[in-house]
Design a protein around this motif. Structure first.
Motif, PDB file in Angstrom:
ATOM      1  N   PRO A  21       0.700  -1.275   0.026  1.00  0.00           N
ATOM      2  CA  PRO A  21      -0.028   0.092  -0.092  1.00  0.00           C
ATOM      3  C   PRO A  21       0.863   1.349  -0.056  1.00  0.00           C
ATOM      4  N   GLU A  22       2.021   1.144   0.355  1.00  0.00           N
ATOM      5  CA  GLU A  22       2.984   2.427   0.282  1.00  0.00           C
ATOM      6  C   GLU A  22       4.546   1.843   0.048  1.00  0.00           C
ATOM      7  N   GLU A  23       5.226   2.628  -0.536  1.00  0.00           N
ATOM      8  CA  GLU A  23       6.552   2.190  -0.596  1.00  0.00           C
ATOM      9  C   GLU A  23       7.379   1.913   0.451  1.00  0.00           C
ATOM     10  N   SER A  24       8.000   0.620   0.630  1.00  0.00           N
ATOM     11  CA  SER A  24       8.440   0.246   1.385  1.00  0.00           C
ATOM     12  C   SER A  24       9.795  -1.003   1.250  1.00  0.00           C
ATOM     13  N   PHE A  25      10.568  -1.303   2.076  1.00  0.00           N
ATOM     14  CA  PHE A  25      11.342  -2.339   1.711  1.00  0.00           C
ATOM     15  C   PHE A  25      10.637  -3.610   2.189  1.00  0.00           C
ATOM     16  N   VAL A  26      10.539  -4.374   1.319  1.00  0.00           N
ATOM     17  CA  VAL A  26       9.734  -5.772   1.393  1.00  0.00           C
ATOM     18  C   VAL A  26      10.559  -7.089   1.363  1.00  0.00           C
ATOM     19  N   SER A  27      10.333  -8.002   2.223  1.00  0.00           N
ATOM     20  CA  SER A  27      11.311  -9.276   2.137  1.00  0.00           C
ATOM     21  C   SER A  27      10.390 -10.381   2.247  1.00  0.00           C
ATOM     22  N   ILE A  28      10.501 -11.206   1.247  1.00  0.00           N
ATOM     23  CA  ILE A  28       9.566 -12.481   1.306  1.00  0.00           C
ATOM     24  C   ILE A  28      10.505 -13.595   1.332  1.00  0.00           C
ATOM     25  N   ILE A  70       7.747  -9.703   5.045  1.00  0.00           N
ATOM     26  CA  ILE A  70       7.881  -8.302   6.402  1.00  0.00           C
ATOM     27  C   ILE A  70       8.040  -7.189   5.439  1.00  0.00           C
ATOM     28  N   SER A  71       7.346  -6.179   5.814  1.00  0.00           N
ATOM     29  CA  SER A  71       7.727  -4.911   5.287  1.00  0.00           C
ATOM     30  C   SER A  71       7.782  -3.958   6.637  1.00  0.00           C
ATOM     31  N   GLU A  72       8.046  -2.745   6.456  1.00  0.00           N
ATOM     32  CA  GLU A  72       8.312  -1.739   7.601  1.00  0.00           C
ATOM     33  C   GLU A  72       7.169  -1.762   8.596  1.00  0.00           C
ATOM     34  N   ASN A  73       5.691  -2.002   8.200  1.00  0.00           N
ATOM     35  CA  ASN A  73       4.335  -1.806   9.130  1.00  0.00           C
ATOM     36  C   ASN A  73       3.872  -3.052   8.853  1.00  0.00           C
ATOM     37  N   TYR A  74       4.185  -4.242   8.571  1.00  0.00           N
ATOM     38  CA  TYR A  74       3.536  -5.424   8.269  1.00  0.00           C
ATOM     39  C   TYR A  74       4.254  -6.502   8.082  1.00  0.00           C
TER      40      TYR A  74
END
Length: 84
Positions: A21-28, A70-74
């Motif tokens: 939903p917003e630009e962020s660092f994402v790890s899967i 895992i992202s900054e807020n989720y």
């Protein structure tokens, strides 16, 4: 938001969809039943939008696996089953 993979159970590949939903660092990452990291699918900054990854598990044995976003807020974890 992390969606359930499709198909599940799968052999040898499955699709994983997610929405940022917003630009962020994402790890899967994919983990085996014992919690050991098996593979990193995403490890980068993503812009707003929907994404789909095809996970090829042809080199892995049958079993239950978990994938975590895992992202900054989720953060979210789902279960998937690989059948041979």
């Amino acid at each position: 938001v992390l969606s359930q993979n499709y198909p599940n159970p799968f052999n040898p590949s499955t699709r994983i969809n997610y929405f940022i939903p917003e630009e962020s660092f994402v790890s899967i990452k994919i983990y085996d039943f014992l919690g050991r990291e098996v593979k990193t699918l995403v490890n980068e900054t993503k812009s707003i939008g929907s994404y789909e990854i095809v996970f090829d598990a042809s080199e892995l044995p049958s079993g239950t696996y978990f994938y975590t976003l895992i992202s900054e807020n989720y953060s979210s974890t789902k279960k998937m089953i690989l059948l041979r």
